[in-house]
Design a protein around this motif. Structure first.
Motif, short mmCIF file in Angstrom:
data_model
loop_
_atom_site.label_atom_id
_atom_site.label_comp_id
_atom_site.label_asym_id
_atom_site.label_seq_id
_atom_site.Cartn_x
_atom_site.Cartn_y
_atom_site.Cartn_z
N GLY A 1 -27.19 -12.07 -2.03
CA GLY A 1 -26.85 -10.67 -1.88
C GLY A 1 -26.07 -10.16 -3.07
N SER A 2 -25.24 -9.17 -2.85
CA SER A 2 -24.50 -8.54 -3.93
C SER A 2 -23.37 -9.44 -4.44
CB SER A 2 -23.93 -7.21 -3.45
OG SER A 2 -22.97 -7.43 -2.44
N GLU A 3 -22.87 -9.12 -5.60
CA GLU A 3 -21.75 -9.86 -6.16
C GLU A 3 -20.46 -9.41 -5.48
OE1 GLU A 3 -21.72 -9.41 -10.36
OE2 GLU A 3 -23.60 -10.45 -10.63
N TYR A 4 -19.48 -10.30 -5.46
CA TYR A 4 -18.22 -9.97 -4.81
C TYR A 4 -17.07 -10.62 -5.55
CZ TYR A 4 -18.58 -14.67 -2.94
OH TYR A 4 -18.69 -16.03 -2.83
N VAL A 5 -15.86 -10.17 -5.23
CA VAL A 5 -14.63 -10.75 -5.74
C VAL A 5 -13.74 -11.07 -4.54
CG1 VAL A 5 -14.70 -9.57 -7.97
CG2 VAL A 5 -13.55 -8.48 -6.05
N PHE A 6 -12.78 -11.93 -4.74
CA PHE A 6 -11.83 -12.26 -3.70
C PHE A 6 -10.56 -11.46 -3.91
CE2 PHE A 6 -14.47 -16.07 -3.85
CZ PHE A 6 -14.76 -16.21 -2.51
N ARG A 7 -9.99 -10.97 -2.81
CA ARG A 7 -8.74 -10.21 -2.85
C ARG A 7 -7.84 -10.68 -1.71
NH1 ARG A 7 -9.40 -8.63 -7.56
NH2 ARG A 7 -10.30 -6.61 -8.04
N LEU A 8 -6.56 -10.63 -1.96
CA LEU A 8 -5.59 -10.94 -0.92
C LEU A 8 -5.60 -9.81 0.09
CD1 LEU A 8 -3.24 -12.86 -0.07
CD2 LEU A 8 -1.74 -11.26 -1.23
N ASP A 9 -5.69 -10.15 1.36
CA ASP A 9 -5.64 -9.16 2.43
C ASP A 9 -4.16 -8.92 2.74
OD1 ASP A 9 -5.70 -7.70 4.79
OD2 ASP A 9 -7.47 -8.76 5.55
N THR A 10 -3.60 -7.90 2.12
CA THR A 10 -2.16 -7.66 2.25
C THR A 10 -1.76 -7.27 3.68
OG1 THR A 10 -2.44 -5.40 1.45
CG2 THR A 10 -1.85 -7.07 -0.17
N ARG A 11 -2.66 -6.64 4.41
CA ARG A 11 -2.37 -6.29 5.80
C ARG A 11 -2.14 -7.56 6.62
NH1 ARG A 11 -5.06 -6.56 10.16
NH2 ARG A 11 -7.05 -6.92 9.12
N LYS A 12 -3.03 -8.54 6.46
CA LYS A 12 -2.88 -9.81 7.19
C LYS A 12 -1.62 -10.54 6.75
CE LYS A 12 -7.64 -10.98 8.33
NZ LYS A 12 -8.72 -11.94 8.07
N LEU A 13 -1.36 -10.53 5.43
CA LEU A 13 -0.16 -11.20 4.93
C LEU A 13 1.09 -10.58 5.54
CD1 LEU A 13 1.40 -13.14 3.15
CD2 LEU A 13 1.17 -11.49 1.28
N ARG A 14 1.17 -9.27 5.56
CA ARG A 14 2.34 -8.59 6.15
C ARG A 14 2.49 -8.93 7.63
NH1 ARG A 14 5.18 -4.43 3.58
NH2 ARG A 14 4.14 -3.66 1.70
N GLU A 15 1.38 -8.96 8.37
CA GLU A 15 1.43 -9.30 9.79
C GLU A 15 2.01 -10.70 9.99
OE1 GLU A 15 -2.53 -8.88 11.31
OE2 GLU A 15 -2.49 -6.69 11.15
N ILE A 16 1.52 -11.64 9.21
CA ILE A 16 1.99 -13.03 9.31
C ILE A 16 3.46 -13.10 8.92
CG2 ILE A 16 1.78 -15.33 8.30
CD1 ILE A 16 -1.30 -14.70 8.11
N ALA A 17 3.82 -12.43 7.84
CA ALA A 17 5.21 -12.46 7.37
C ALA A 17 6.14 -11.82 8.39
CB ALA A 17 5.30 -11.74 6.02
N GLU A 18 5.73 -10.71 8.99
CA GLU A 18 6.57 -10.05 9.99
C GLU A 18 6.78 -10.92 11.21
OE1 GLU A 18 4.69 -6.26 10.58
OE2 GLU A 18 5.48 -5.48 8.68
N ARG A 19 5.76 -11.67 11.61
CA ARG A 19 5.90 -12.58 12.75
C ARG A 19 6.83 -13.74 12.42
NH1 ARG A 19 0.05 -12.09 13.43
NH2 ARG A 19 -0.14 -14.10 12.42
N ASN A 20 7.06 -13.96 11.12
CA ASN A 20 7.88 -15.10 10.69
C ASN A 20 9.17 -14.66 10.01
OD1 ASN A 20 6.26 -17.73 11.13
ND2 ASN A 20 4.76 -16.25 10.39
N GLY A 21 9.67 -13.50 10.36
CA GLY A 21 10.99 -13.13 9.90
C GLY A 21 11.09 -12.04 8.86
N GLY A 22 10.02 -11.46 8.41
CA GLY A 22 10.16 -10.35 7.47
C GLY A 22 8.93 -10.11 6.62
N GLY A 23 8.45 -8.88 6.64
CA GLY A 23 7.24 -8.53 5.90
C GLY A 23 7.51 -7.71 4.65
#
Length: 93
Positions: A16-38
């Motif tokens: 299929g089409s070409e793609y790049v990888f990017r950090l999903d900042t929404r998921k990172l913030r959710e995980i960080a908030e569950r662990n003491g601070g986003g």
């Protein structure tokens, strides 16, 4: 660049089409908030990266290098693949 499809497909091996990888900042913030601070400050302190880098990553202004990405993943005990998403090249431009 890979010729695999974007993450919307259940089969990443399809052609299929070409793609790049990017950090999903929404998921990172959710995980960080569950662990003491986003906030950029909290993530920087916990992962051992600079505060300015953390804020630039969270704002989408920059993508983490592999070292920073691994530090973040280890700091929150997550598989890096859970916070990385594929984006079509056209959307990433």
């Amino acid at each position: 660049m890979s010729k695999e499809p974007p993450s919307t497909s259940d089969n990443p091996a399809q052609e299929g089409s070409e793609y790049v990888f990017r950090l999903d900042t929404r998921k990172l913030r959710e995980i960080a908030e569950r662990n003491g601070g986003g906030t950029g400050y909290a993530i920087a302190r916990r992962a051992g990266i600079s505060e300015s880098s953390a804020y630039r990553i969270l704002s989408g202004e920059a993508q983490p290098d592999l070292n920073s990405a691994m530090r973040i993943a280890e700091a929150y005990d997550i598989d890096l693949r859970t916070v990385i998403k594929r984006i079509p090249v056209e959307a990433a431009a």
